[in-house]
Design a protein around this motif. Structure first.
Motif, PDB file in Angstrom:
ATOM      1  N   THR A 173      25.247 -59.724  14.574  1.00 13.44           N
ATOM      2  CA  THR A 173      25.595 -58.353  14.188  1.00 13.44           C
ATOM      3  C   THR A 173      27.080 -58.207  13.890  1.00 13.44           C
ATOM      4  OG1 THR A 173      23.791 -57.432  15.501  1.00 13.44           O
ATOM      5  CG2 THR A 173      25.624 -55.963  15.028  1.00 13.44           C
ATOM      6  N   MET A 174      27.403 -57.318  12.935  1.00 20.37           N
ATOM      7  CA  MET A 174      28.791 -56.996  12.670  1.00 20.37           C
ATOM      8  C   MET A 174      29.311 -56.077  13.772  1.00 20.37           C
ATOM      9  SD  MET A 174      30.419 -55.067   9.363  1.00 20.37           S
ATOM     10  CE  MET A 174      29.501 -56.139   8.261  1.00 20.37           C
ATOM     11  N   LEU A 175      30.343 -56.502  14.471  1.00 21.99           N
ATOM     12  CA  LEU A 175      30.981 -55.679  15.490  1.00 21.99           C
ATOM     13  C   LEU A 175      32.269 -55.112  14.910  1.00 21.99           C
ATOM     14  CD1 LEU A 175      30.687 -57.662  18.864  1.00 21.99           C
ATOM     15  CD2 LEU A 175      29.218 -55.839  17.997  1.00 21.99           C
ATOM     16  N   ARG A 176      32.348 -53.792  14.867  1.00 24.45           N
ATOM     17  CA  ARG A 176      33.481 -53.153  14.203  1.00 24.45           C
ATOM     18  C   ARG A 176      34.401 -52.452  15.203  1.00 24.45           C
ATOM     19  NH1 ARG A 176      34.338 -51.984   9.015  1.00 24.45           N
ATOM     20  NH2 ARG A 176      32.138 -52.153   8.401  1.00 24.45           N
ATOM     21  N   PHE A 177      35.684 -52.828  15.184  1.00 26.03           N
ATOM     22  CA  PHE A 177      36.698 -52.090  15.931  1.00 26.03           C
ATOM     23  C   PHE A 177      36.750 -50.670  15.380  1.00 26.03           C
ATOM     24  CE2 PHE A 177      39.966 -55.315  17.723  1.00 26.03           C
ATOM     25  CZ  PHE A 177      39.577 -55.011  19.018  1.00 26.03           C
ATOM     26  N   ALA A 178      36.625 -49.667  16.260  1.00 26.30           N
ATOM     27  CA  ALA A 178      36.686 -48.285  15.810  1.00 26.30           C
ATOM     28  C   ALA A 178      37.661 -47.508  16.695  1.00 26.30           C
ATOM     29  CB  ALA A 178      35.281 -47.680  15.810  1.00 26.30           C
ATOM     30  N   GLY A 179      37.366 -46.250  16.974  1.00 26.00           N
ATOM     31  CA  GLY A 179      38.321 -45.376  17.639  1.00 26.00           C
ATOM     32  C   GLY A 179      38.730 -45.826  19.029  1.00 26.00           C
ATOM     33  N   GLY A 180      39.983 -45.549  19.386  1.00 25.34           N
ATOM     34  CA  GLY A 180      40.480 -45.810  20.721  1.00 25.34           C
ATOM     35  C   GLY A 180      41.063 -47.185  20.946  1.00 25.34           C
ATOM     36  N   ARG A 181      40.928 -48.090  19.981  1.00 26.46           N
ATOM     37  CA  ARG A 181      41.431 -49.452  20.203  1.00 26.46           C
ATOM     38  C   ARG A 181      42.953 -49.477  20.323  1.00 26.46           C
ATOM     39  NH1 ARG A 181      43.176 -51.973  15.129  1.00 26.46           N
ATOM     40  NH2 ARG A 181      42.421 -50.756  13.353  1.00 26.46           N
ATOM     41  N   GLU A 182      43.621 -48.567  19.614  1.00 27.06           N
ATOM     42  CA  GLU A 182      45.076 -48.558  19.640  1.00 27.06           C
ATOM     43  C   GLU A 182      45.599 -48.226  21.034  1.00 27.06           C
ATOM     44  OE1 GLU A 182      43.435 -47.740  15.701  1.00 27.06           O
ATOM     45  OE2 GLU A 182      43.195 -46.719  17.614  1.00 27.06           O
ATOM     46  N   LEU A 183      44.984 -47.221  21.683  1.00 29.13           N
ATOM     47  CA  LEU A 183      45.415 -46.817  23.020  1.00 29.13           C
ATOM     48  C   LEU A 183      44.960 -47.805  24.085  1.00 29.13           C
ATOM     49  CD1 LEU A 183      44.695 -42.972  22.978  1.00 29.13           C
ATOM     50  CD2 LEU A 183      46.924 -44.062  23.027  1.00 29.13           C
ATOM     51  N   THR A 184      43.719 -48.258  23.976  1.00 31.01           N
ATOM     52  CA  THR A 184      43.129 -49.095  25.018  1.00 31.01           C
ATOM     53  C   THR A 184      43.645 -50.522  24.979  1.00 31.01           C
ATOM     54  OG1 THR A 184      41.134 -47.744  24.983  1.00 31.01           O
ATOM     55  CG2 THR A 184      40.936 -49.935  25.960  1.00 31.01           C
ATOM     56  N   LEU A 185      43.838 -51.066  23.789  1.00 32.21           N
ATOM     57  CA  LEU A 185      44.163 -52.481  23.654  1.00 32.21           C
ATOM     58  C   LEU A 185      45.557 -52.761  23.118  1.00 32.21           C
ATOM     59  CD1 LEU A 185      40.716 -53.636  22.290  1.00 32.21           C
ATOM     60  CD2 LEU A 185      41.756 -54.421  24.420  1.00 32.21           C
ATOM     61  N   GLY A 186      46.103 -51.856  22.295  1.00 34.95           N
ATOM     62  CA  GLY A 186      47.399 -52.116  21.687  1.00 34.95           C
ATOM     63  C   GLY A 186      47.329 -53.244  20.668  1.00 34.95           C
ATOM     64  N   GLU A 187      48.484 -53.654  20.173  1.00 36.20           N
ATOM     65  CA  GLU A 187      48.550 -54.693  19.136  1.00 36.20           C
ATOM     66  C   GLU A 187      48.022 -56.030  19.641  1.00 36.20           C
ATOM     67  OE1 GLU A 187      49.943 -56.525  15.404  1.00 36.20           O
ATOM     68  OE2 GLU A 187      49.857 -54.420  15.965  1.00 36.20           O
ATOM     69  N   LYS A 188      48.496 -56.462  20.809  1.00 35.66           N
ATOM     70  CA  LYS A 188      48.083 -57.766  21.329  1.00 35.66           C
ATOM     71  C   LYS A 188      46.589 -57.798  21.624  1.00 35.66           C
ATOM     72  CE  LYS A 188      48.996 -61.143  24.988  1.00 35.66           C
ATOM     73  NZ  LYS A 188      49.777 -61.445  26.227  1.00 35.66           N
ATOM     74  N   GLY A 189      46.089 -56.731  22.239  1.00 39.12           N
ATOM     75  CA  GLY A 189      44.668 -56.677  22.559  1.00 39.12           C
ATOM     76  C   GLY A 189      43.799 -56.649  21.321  1.00 39.12           C
TER      77      GLY A 189
END
Length: 330
Positions: free
Chosen positions: A268-284
């Protein structure tokens, strides 16, 4: 045998996703095993999905004023949220599709904050899809809520090739998140979408207060849909909503979830969507793209800010991740 050794044999070698009990073990992996999980998830993605990353832009045709009470959503008309109802016209949608295509995106998703479409919305979406296809070389997806059989058939005929309708969370936790409609209603729409030949896109939001067991349950329930795409959102608490005071998901738990979802759904295609910037940041985010993620939304989301499109494209360039190119046969 450890769970990662089991996953290597079952998922990587055979392409068979982990079951719920196995996924609970993945969600409970100690922190020092997260890099090994990410590496295995990356190998699974490369073997069963390929190396390309699909880029998508989204736009809200109708924003705000929704009659539903999804506790995470600032578009609900039932909460004291700063978001107010706004409609876009066809010309604005075509222009947005053009700008999205310039980023290299192959997918443009039109979203409306409604329980389900009325005739006005259906007609506008049909006209928008025709206008976009006439001027822009891009696939059009839609997300306009719960559908009837007749509406599903109309969207398929109009040229919508993928339909998004998120299950949002595990069936057992859904009543804690939404009370104005049921999890089963959402699943029924997705069944009709698949039967009509459109691609199924369904995911949800992690970090809304669900247990680890419910995260594993959710992954398995998504896998049962055999979805083409699963958007992975992480809760970004919105002012005025019932979940406004929830804490952000721990970045380590978010990485465990990415790895677990990949091991649950190897094809399945797993797509990064909302909240990744706050939860993971650039490195994450980089860890996620090298740990099972193979698609992302660029630019802003529906009511929250994302990263500038150029930054995400630069990040993929640094990681040497090839962007999927749309090849249409004319």
């Amino acid at each position: 045998m450890s769970i990662l050794e089991t996953a290597r044999q079952q998922v990587l070698e055979q392409g068979v996703g982990l079951n719920q009990e196995q996924l609970i073990e993945v969600f409970n992996l100690p922190e020092d095993q997260i890099p090994e999980l990410m590496e295995l998830a990356h190998q699974v993605r490369l073997k069963w999905c390929g190396e390309e990353i699909e880029v998508e832009g989204i736009i809200s045709l109708k924003t705000g004023g929704c009659p539903e009470d999804c506790h995470f959503c600032s578009q609900s008309g039932l909460f004291e949220s700063p978001v107010r109802s706004v409609w876009l016209d066809i010309a604005q949608l075509v222009e947005a599709a053009k700008q999205t295509a310039k980023s290299g995106a192959t997918e443009f998703c039109i979203v409306a904050a409604v329980k389900g479409p009325d005739e006005r919305l259906m007609k506008q979406l049909e006209d928008a899809v025709a206008a976009i296809h006439a001027e822009v070389d891009i696939e059009v997806a839609a997300s306009i809520g719960t559908l009837t059989q007749e509406q599903v058939e109309r969207l398929a005929k109009a040229g919508v090739h993928r339909y998004n309708h998120n299950l949002e969370t595990a069936r057992s936790y859904f009543p804690e998140v939404v009370t104005t409609h049921t999890w089963e209603e959402r699943r029924d729409t997705l069944r009709m979408v698949a039967e009509a030949g459109m691609e199924v896109c369904s995911g949800g939001i992690l970090g809304m207060g669900e247990t680890i067991e419910q995260r594993a349950e959710f992954a398995v329930q998504l896998a049962e849909l055999n979805p083409h795409e699963v958007p992975m959102n992480f809760l970004d608490p919105r002012p005025g909503t019932p979940f406004a005071d929830r804490e952000l998901m721990d970045s380590r738990d978010a990485l465990r979830a990415i790895g677990a979802f990949r091991l649950a759904m190897p094809h399945t295609m797993l797509r990064f969507a909302g909240g990744r910037e706050l939860t993971l940041g650039e490195k994450g985010a980089e860890q996620g793209l090298l740990g099972g993620i193979n698609a992302l939304i660029v630019g802003n989301y529906l009511t929250t800010l994302g990263r500038p499109m150029e930054e995400d494209l630069d990040m993929m360039g640094r990681l040497q991740l090839p962007i999927k190119v749309l090849n249409k046969v004319i």
